[in-house]
Write a protein that holds these residues in place. Structure first.
Motif, mmCIF file in Angstrom:
data_model
loop_
_atom_site.group_PDB
_atom_site.id
_atom_site.type_symbol
_atom_site.label_atom_id
_atom_site.label_comp_id
_atom_site.label_asym_id
_atom_site.label_seq_id
_atom_site.Cartn_x
_atom_site.Cartn_y
_atom_site.Cartn_z
ATOM 1 N N TYR A 125 0.864 -1.180 0.000
ATOM 2 C CA TYR A 125 0.000 0.000 0.000
ATOM 3 C C TYR A 125 0.906 1.238 0.000
ATOM 4 N N PRO A 126 1.458 1.613 -1.137
ATOM 5 C CA PRO A 126 2.465 2.683 -1.162
ATOM 6 C C PRO A 126 1.984 4.026 -0.630
ATOM 7 N N GLU A 127 0.759 4.420 -0.952
ATOM 8 C CA GLU A 127 0.271 5.719 -0.481
ATOM 9 C C GLU A 127 0.065 5.717 1.030
ATOM 10 N N HIS A 128 -0.538 4.650 1.545
ATOM 11 C CA HIS A 128 -0.751 4.547 2.987
ATOM 12 C C HIS A 128 0.586 4.492 3.717
ATOM 13 N N ASP A 129 1.494 3.650 3.215
ATOM 14 C CA ASP A 129 2.794 3.495 3.869
ATOM 15 C C ASP A 129 3.588 4.795 3.842
ATOM 16 N N ALA A 130 3.495 5.521 2.726
ATOM 17 C CA ALA A 130 4.204 6.798 2.625
ATOM 18 C C ALA A 130 3.642 7.816 3.610
#
Length: 222
Positions: A125-130
């Motif tokens: 989940y790149p957006e959440h993790d970022a």
């Protein structure tokens, strides 16, 4: 030696959006060969010169993937995020072709759940993790942050004043603060793993591990 040969095997990346491009460029920087598959002709042409191999193809069609030899790849990443249906179809195709490690980008938990159900080995989940990572970095104490599933994290940060001019043995970070100083990087010098006699200076960068909440308190004391 076998591990090194495995790590140098090519990676199949499907989708050349921002995530796919960033991933492909980093893999190439790590001396990995990348075969990028993109349905959009304009995007495929745009990145043809900067990536190892770029092919214009529709990865939702399993026959197209077979023609590209997708089943010969050990690792594949589905970077498609705008269409959940396309993402799921592509991931399912790669799983069905026997790709050993299929990574897929998910835009929400429901999307991720479907990807897991069809056999995707890794859902990210790149957006959440970022966003989570940025929340830890915005206050300015931490320089980098990696969290694991069990609330354990490793951070890069400037040393708190309590550590300035002292050795690890003198400041006892584990006993006094509940964290482990893993390593120290002094300006102009190589990174060293922390030993009891390793001295920490104000201008150093330290790598610290521990519980997320404890690390946040430790960083706030910097």
């Amino acid at each position: 030696m076998a591990k090194q040969r495995h790590s140098n095997k090519p990676v199949l990346v499907v989708g050349l959006g921002r995530f796919g491009i960033a991933l492909s460029e980093q893999l190439i920087a790590q001396n990995k060969e990348v075969l990028a598959v993109e349905r959009s002709r304009s995007l495929a042409q745009k990145h043809a010169d900067s990536l190892t191999h770029v092919v214009e193809a529709d990865a939702t069609d399993i026959e197209a993937l077979k023609q590209l030899g997708a089943e010969e790849f050990d690792s594949a990443v589905v970077g498609v995020g705008t269409s959940i249906e396309s993402s799921v179809l592509i991931a399912a195709n790669l799983v069905d072709l026997g790709v050993k490690q299929v990574w897929a980008k998910a835009i929400n938990p429901t999307h991720g759940k479907i990807l897991t159900r069809i056999g995707c080995h890794h859902v990210i989940y790149p957006e959440h993790d970022a966003g989570v990572r940025a929340a830890h970095l915005v206050p300015g104490q931490m320089l980098d942050f990696i969290k694991f599933d069990d609330d354990f994290a490793i951070v890069k940060m400037r040393p708190p004043k309590d550590l300035h001019g002292k050795t690890i043995d003198q400041c006892q970070p584990r006993k006094r603060h509940g964290v482990n100083v893993v390593g120290v990087k002094s300006p102009g010098k190589d990174f060293v793993y922390a030993q009891p006699d390793t001295k920490v200076s104000a201008g150093d960068t330290i790598i610290v591990s521990g519980d997320v909440t404890v690390l946040e308190g430790f960083a706030d004391s910097a």
